[in-house]
Enzyme design. Structure first.
Site, PDB file in Angstrom:
ATOM      1  N   CYS A  49       0.892  -1.266   0.111  1.00 41.84           N
ATOM      2  CA  CYS A  49      -0.024  -0.032   0.002  1.00 41.84           C
ATOM      3  C   CYS A  49       0.813   1.153   0.105  1.00 41.84           C
ATOM      4  O   CYS A  49       2.020   1.309   0.756  1.00 41.84           O
ATOM      5  CB  CYS A  49      -1.096   0.205   1.185  1.00 41.84           C
ATOM      6  SG  CYS A  49      -2.070  -1.226   1.341  1.00 41.84           S
ATOM      7  N   ARG A  57       4.065  -0.418  -4.870  1.00 41.29           N
ATOM      8  CA  ARG A  57       3.606  -1.015  -3.562  1.00 41.29           C
ATOM      9  C   ARG A  57       2.336  -1.538  -3.319  1.00 41.29           C
ATOM     10  O   ARG A  57       1.886  -2.192  -2.046  1.00 41.29           O
ATOM     11  CB  ARG A  57       3.579   0.169  -2.289  1.00 41.29           C
ATOM     12  CG  ARG A  57       5.028   0.953  -2.460  1.00 41.29           C
ATOM     13  CD  ARG A  57       4.964   2.060  -1.271  1.00 41.29           C
ATOM     14  NE  ARG A  57       4.756   1.430  -0.037  1.00 41.29           N
ATOM     15  CZ  ARG A  57       5.667   1.222   0.803  1.00 41.29           C
ATOM     16  NH1 ARG A  57       7.021   1.777   0.422  1.00 41.29           N
ATOM     17  NH2 ARG A  57       5.480   0.731   1.947  1.00 41.29           N
ATOM     18  N   TRP A  73      -2.885  -2.648  -1.666  1.00 40.43           N
ATOM     19  CA  TRP A  73      -2.638  -4.006  -1.773  1.00 40.43           C
ATOM     20  C   TRP A  73      -3.351  -4.918  -0.948  1.00 40.43           C
ATOM     21  O   TRP A  73      -3.453  -4.714   0.400  1.00 40.43           O
ATOM     22  CB  TRP A  73      -1.086  -4.623  -1.393  1.00 40.43           C
ATOM     23  CG  TRP A  73      -0.938  -6.003  -1.819  1.00 40.43           C
ATOM     24  CD1 TRP A  73      -0.460  -6.452  -3.121  1.00 40.43           C
ATOM     25  CD2 TRP A  73      -0.861  -6.947  -0.650  1.00 40.43           C
ATOM     26  NE1 TRP A  73      -0.136  -7.748  -2.876  1.00 40.43           N
ATOM     27  CE2 TRP A  73      -0.365  -8.057  -1.724  1.00 40.43           C
ATOM     28  CE3 TRP A  73      -1.150  -7.060   0.540  1.00 40.43           C
ATOM     29  CZ2 TRP A  73      -0.275  -9.293  -0.953  1.00 40.43           C
ATOM     30  CZ3 TRP A  73      -1.059  -8.320   1.080  1.00 40.43           C
ATOM     31  CH2 TRP A  73      -0.411  -9.401   0.460  1.00 40.43           C
ATOM     32  N   ASN A 106      -1.841   2.032   5.663  1.00 38.49           N
ATOM     33  CA  ASN A 106      -0.939   0.824   5.274  1.00 38.49           C
ATOM     34  C   ASN A 106      -0.826   0.091   6.571  1.00 38.49           C
ATOM     35  O   ASN A 106      -0.287   0.636   7.588  1.00 38.49           O
ATOM     36  CB  ASN A 106       0.314   1.311   4.608  1.00 38.49           C
ATOM     37  CG  ASN A 106       1.363   0.378   4.348  1.00 38.49           C
ATOM     38  OD1 ASN A 106       0.980  -0.827   4.307  1.00 38.49           O
ATOM     39  ND2 ASN A 106       2.506   0.698   4.340  1.00 38.49           N
ATOM     40  N   GLY A 107      -0.997  -1.143   6.498  1.00 41.14           N
ATOM     41  CA  GLY A 107      -1.134  -1.939   7.628  1.00 41.14           C
ATOM     42  C   GLY A 107      -2.064  -2.732   7.980  1.00 41.14           C
ATOM     43  O   GLY A 107      -3.094  -3.020   7.209  1.00 41.14           O
ATOM     44  N   GLU A 150      16.916 -18.434  -6.855  1.00 40.99           N
ATOM     45  CA  GLU A 150      16.453 -17.330  -7.386  1.00 40.99           C
ATOM     46  C   GLU A 150      15.855 -17.418  -8.810  1.00 40.99           C
ATOM     47  O   GLU A 150      14.987 -16.678  -9.132  1.00 40.99           O
ATOM     48  CB  GLU A 150      17.805 -16.415  -7.323  1.00 40.99           C
ATOM     49  CG  GLU A 150      17.562 -15.237  -7.764  1.00 40.99           C
ATOM     50  CD  GLU A 150      16.555 -14.201  -7.141  1.00 40.99           C
ATOM     51  OE1 GLU A 150      16.052 -14.499  -6.149  1.00 40.99           O
ATOM     52  OE2 GLU A 150      16.337 -13.085  -7.569  1.00 40.99           O
ATOM     53  N   LYS A 198      12.073 -16.081  -9.917  1.00 40.86           N
ATOM     54  CA  LYS A 198      12.023 -14.946 -10.718  1.00 40.86           C
ATOM     55  C   LYS A 198      10.994 -15.353 -11.786  1.00 40.86           C
ATOM     56  O   LYS A 198      10.025 -14.497 -12.430  1.00 40.86           O
ATOM     57  CB  LYS A 198      13.303 -14.424 -11.543  1.00 40.86           C
ATOM     58  CG  LYS A 198      14.140 -13.688 -10.999  1.00 40.86           C
ATOM     59  CD  LYS A 198      14.145 -12.507 -10.559  1.00 40.86           C
ATOM     60  CE  LYS A 198      13.360 -11.906  -9.399  1.00 40.86           C
ATOM     61  NZ  LYS A 198      14.119 -11.851  -8.247  1.00 40.86           N
ATOM     62  N   GLU A 233       7.420 -15.638 -10.396  1.00 40.07           N
ATOM     63  CA  GLU A 233       6.906 -14.262 -10.035  1.00 40.07           C
ATOM     64  C   GLU A 233       6.259 -13.491 -11.202  1.00 40.07           C
ATOM     65  O   GLU A 233       5.482 -12.872 -10.850  1.00 40.07           O
ATOM     66  CB  GLU A 233       7.928 -13.137  -9.546  1.00 40.07           C
ATOM     67  CG  GLU A 233       8.321 -13.377  -7.978  1.00 40.07           C
ATOM     68  CD  GLU A 233       9.441 -12.345  -7.617  1.00 40.07           C
ATOM     69  OE1 GLU A 233       9.022 -11.740  -6.886  1.00 40.07           O
ATOM     70  OE2 GLU A 233      10.517 -12.664  -8.187  1.00 40.07           O
ATOM     71  N   HIS A 279      16.378 -37.558  -5.272  1.00 44.54           N
ATOM     72  CA  HIS A 279      15.181 -37.809  -4.017  1.00 44.54           C
ATOM     73  C   HIS A 279      14.015 -37.315  -3.997  1.00 44.54           C
ATOM     74  O   HIS A 279      13.292 -37.152  -3.139  1.00 44.54           O
ATOM     75  CB  HIS A 279      16.133 -37.024  -2.731  1.00 44.54           C
ATOM     76  CG  HIS A 279      17.515 -37.655  -2.391  1.00 44.54           C
ATOM     77  ND1 HIS A 279      17.854 -38.733  -1.878  1.00 44.54           N
ATOM     78  CD2 HIS A 279      18.655 -37.032  -2.538  1.00 44.54           C
ATOM     79  CE1 HIS A 279      19.211 -38.963  -1.789  1.00 44.54           C
ATOM     80  NE2 HIS A 279      19.626 -37.878  -2.313  1.00 44.54           N
ATOM     81  N   LYS A 322       5.975  -4.737  -3.769  1.00 49.44           N
ATOM     82  CA  LYS A 322       7.101  -4.401  -3.826  1.00 49.44           C
ATOM     83  C   LYS A 322       7.690  -4.673  -2.566  1.00 49.44           C
ATOM     84  O   LYS A 322       8.671  -5.488  -2.115  1.00 49.44           O
ATOM     85  CB  LYS A 322       7.658  -3.218  -4.337  1.00 49.44           C
ATOM     86  CG  LYS A 322       9.167  -2.788  -4.287  1.00 49.44           C
ATOM     87  CD  LYS A 322       9.982  -3.615  -5.527  1.00 49.44           C
ATOM     88  CE  LYS A 322      11.389  -3.478  -5.438  1.00 49.44           C
ATOM     89  NZ  LYS A 322      11.900  -4.690  -6.046  1.00 49.44           N
TER      90      LYS A 322
HETATM   91  C1  F6R Z   1      11.625 -11.397  -5.463  1.00 48.83           C
HETATM   92  C2  F6R Z   1      11.315 -10.158  -4.481  1.00 48.83           C
HETATM   93  C3  F6R Z   1      10.863 -10.480  -3.033  1.00 48.83           C
HETATM   94  C4  F6R Z   1      11.642  -9.544  -2.078  1.00 48.83           C
HETATM   95  C5  F6R Z   1      11.184 -10.147  -0.591  1.00 48.83           C
HETATM   96  C6  F6R Z   1      12.085  -9.436   0.478  1.00 48.83           C
HETATM   97  O1  F6R Z   1      11.823 -10.687  -6.740  1.00 48.83           O
HETATM   98  O2  F6R Z   1      11.472  -9.097  -4.737  1.00 48.83           O
HETATM   99  O3  F6R Z   1      11.022 -11.893  -2.987  1.00 48.83           O
HETATM  100  O4  F6R Z   1      12.937 -10.050  -2.208  1.00 48.83           O
HETATM  101  O5  F6R Z   1       9.884  -9.482  -0.640  1.00 48.83           O
HETATM  102  O6  F6R Z   1      12.080  -7.811   0.133  1.00 48.83           O
HETATM  103  P1  F6R Z   1      13.266  -6.875   0.837  1.00 48.83           P
HETATM  104  O7  F6R Z   1      14.500  -7.351   0.173  1.00 48.83           O
HETATM  105  O8  F6R Z   1      12.774  -5.538   0.421  1.00 48.83           O
HETATM  106  O9  F6R Z   1      13.200  -6.909   2.332  1.00 48.83           O
END
Ligand code: F6R
Length: 611
Positions: A2, A27, A77, A103-104, A484, A488, A491, A507, A606
């Site tokens: 948010c 956000r 969000w 936000n929260g 990772e 990616k 996501e 396994h 984000k």
């Molecule tokens: C993946 C991604 C998330 C963040 C996670 C932690 O692409 O962006 O998995 O890595 O939400 O976010 P931060 O680094 O801001 O604590």
């Protein structure tokens, strides 16, 4: 999660709020809305407009004549209540005079709602937020600040809120507990936002609020009080971000821009931090004495998502190179586990945003138990950066795409620097230090050369994007890179992908292998290469297509697999930097092929500021 913005000043308020929300859209993008004060109208009513969907939908819904002298905005969000117009913020009290963006999560909203309903309040949304304006109205006796101060005492949970009252022109009251809030100080105008990107176009002077603080803003002033109602005089910080750094420039989307920025962002993370003469690193922000550093018995790293993957690489490196036992753990797990905190452990919290709720609360819990916790953060002035005992800023610059790319490689750089520093205090010789340091210096160039594989990766995405499932496999320091790569792809393309250790494949995951399920292998040229090649053969024997990211000149691997993406040969300990690049590009191009919204993938946001 948010985004919030508030503005009081002479500019046209509605367009300014819209523009701020556009910058905060990463956000959350379920719905958006603004409320503006319109002094001088016969009824002094607030002007409110909301829309389901992105900021573009809000812009389209905006009446041409909606303007005011001050106002608040929100991009949502969803947590409590579906994605509907009724649940979009701002929310108001029954009179419609008080508007709030939040936000929260208000954990006790059900009991507050029941209490307020008994007093005659009528609720129109399913949100937890709506209790806030109703509660403020309950306490309101002509002074918004007093009413907010009384109301927040009854709230349990997390909030960053901005509130206005139709009868108090130019005034915005904000309060923070667990969700970020920043005041922007302009000349004859004031801002309030969940992060600085919303206002960096207008001012670079900011004041970060702490939990428990309430800010009272007018066009020309701001004043802050703490939980005990004491006035707090806070330092005004200067944000160094350029406006250009939060624009897409010539790129079609932020993710592509951020992937291609990595040679520069990694160089920034390293810049000024190498002591060539002594073949070590200089990390002034750690706030630790040499004696403390050389006595570290164990390193523990807490983080979430991509930052956790950076922590896994960091832990591997610390153990392998500096011979310090190290672990990287999920913040969401450790915070509820009552972990043992050994006296000689040094802790790190890794977070791009510096606001991730799980990472922040885990850090506070570890600090409560007496440990030193350092932050590895990107956003300067973020809560984790401010509350940690010291740390390393990674200086990636603003990362706007929801999927993290450049912050990840900069977080890696921070761990490589720290490893060099502590390894040189232990057994690493000057010569070994020089070799490690000079490879680290060459990383931006290695990454630049890997980015040249762009077209090849794009062609591969065209070939494979219709697959429904992928496996990503790596060993040792490349195992986190497999995780990772899978994250990616999931996501941003919504293709199911599993990252696993190549050694674990037999396994269980091998049961998934079929001609329809491609496997992406990361093949180093170190002591694990032969083992990984055996795993590739096992998959090929079962008819599974294999893509390999390997070292240039590795003809054996190339001849074995269906598609091969080379990275430049280097010290194998540094392959995480280069091997992640084709995986970022692969996810990006698959998402483009599938027509996904790359920068703002569904259901994500984000900065995850709720649990
Ligand atoms: C993946 C991604 C998330 C963040 C996670 C932690 O692409 O962006 O998995 O890595 O939400 O976010 P931060 O680094 O801001 O604590």
């Amino acid at each position: 999660m948010c985004g919030i913005i508030g503005y009081s000043g002479p500019r046209k308020t509605s367009p300014l709020l819209l523009e701020g929300l556009r910058r905060l859209e990463y956000r959350g993008y379920d719905s958006a809305g603004i409320a503006v004060g319109r002094e001088g109208r016969s009824d002094n009513s607030l002007g409110i407009v909301k829309a389901v969907g992105k900021i573009a939908a809000l812009k389209a819904a905006m009446p041409a004549d909606l303007d005011g002298a001050w106002g608040i905005g929100h991009t949502r969000w969803a947590t409590h209540g579906g994605v509907t117009l009724a649940n979009a913020h701002p929310h108001t009290d029954c009179s419609g005079k008080i508007a709030v963006v939040h936000n929260g999560i208000i954990e006790n909203h059900m009991s507050l709602k029941a209490m307020l309903e008994k007093k005659g309040c009528v609720f129109v949304s399913e949100t937890d937020t709506e209790v806030i304006p109703q509660l403020i109205a309950h306490y309101y006796k002509g002074n918004l600040l007093e009413a907010v101060r009384a109301a927040v005492q009854s709230l349990r949970g997390t909030y960053g809120i901005a509130c206005i009252h139709a009868d108090e022109p130019g005034r915005i009251v904000g309060a923070r507990n667990g969700s970020p809030l920043v005041v922007g100080v302009g000349a004859g105008e004031m801002f309030l936002a969940s992060d600085v990107t919303a206002m960096v176009a207008y001012t670079n002077k900011v004041v970060y609020l702490n939990d428990g603080e309430i800010v009272d803003i007018t066009q020309d002033s701001y004043s802050i009080i703490d939980r005990d109602e004491n006035r707090v005089d806070k330092k005004v910080d200067e944000v160094t971000w350029e406006l250009g750094s939060i624009e897409k420039g010539d790129f079609p989307c932020y993710m592509e821009k951020e992937i291609f920025e990595q040679p520069e962002s990694i160089a920034r993370a390293i810049s000024g931090r190498l002591d060539v003469e002594n073949s070590t690193a200089k990390l002034g922000g750690l706030n630790l004495e040499r004696r403390h550093l050389s006595g570290i018995g164990r390193v523990r790293i807490i983080a979430a998502g991509t930052s956790w993957h950076a922590g896994l690489v960091g832990a591997h490196l610390l153990e392998h190179v500096a011979r310090i036992p190290a672990q990287s753990e999920l913040a969401s797990e450790i915070r509820y586990r009552n972990p043992v905190v050994e006296r000689d452990s040094l802790w790190f919290t890794v977070s791009q945003s510096g606001e991730t709720a799980d990472s922040l609360y885990a850090m506070r819990e570890i600090q409560r138990k007496g440990a030193t916790v350092l932050g590895i953060c990107n956003v300067v002035g973020s809560t984790i950066a401010r509350e940690s005992d010291g740390g390393i800023y990674v200086h990636s610059g603003p990362e706007i795409a929801v999927a993290s790319t450049k912050a990840f490689t900069s977080q890696l750089a921070a761990f490589y620097l720290f490893t060099l520093l502590v390894a040189r205090m232990k057994d690493m010789s000057r010569d070994e230090g020089i070799s490690f340091l000079s490879t680290l210096q060459s990383v931006p160039d290695l990454v630049r050369r890997t980015l040249a594989q762009r077209d090849k990766v794009q062609a591969m995405a065209k070939k494979y994007h219709k697959a429904k499932d992928f496996l990503f496999l790596g060993r040792g320091i490349l195992y986190p890179i497999a995780l990772e790569g899978a994250l990616k792809l999931k996501e941003i393309s919504y293709i199911h992908a599993e990252g696993c250790s190549a050694g674990e494949m037999k396994h269980g995951p091998i049961a998934l292998v079929s001609p329809e399920v491609p496997s992406v292998f990361l093949v180093s040229d170190d002591y694990l290469r032969e083992k990984t090649i055996s795993n590739i053969r096992e998959i090929k024997a079962r008819g599974g297509p294999v893509i390999a990211v390997g070292v240039e000149g590795d003809d054996e691997t190339k001849s074995l697999v269906d598609d091969f993406i080379p990275v430049p040969k280097s010290d194998s300990r540094f392959y995480p930097f280069t091997m992640v690049i084709p995986l970022q590009l692969f996810a990006y191009f698959c998402a483009l092929e599938l027509g996904r919204d790359v920068d703002q993938p569904r259901n994500l946001a984000k900065s995850v500021t709720v649990e």
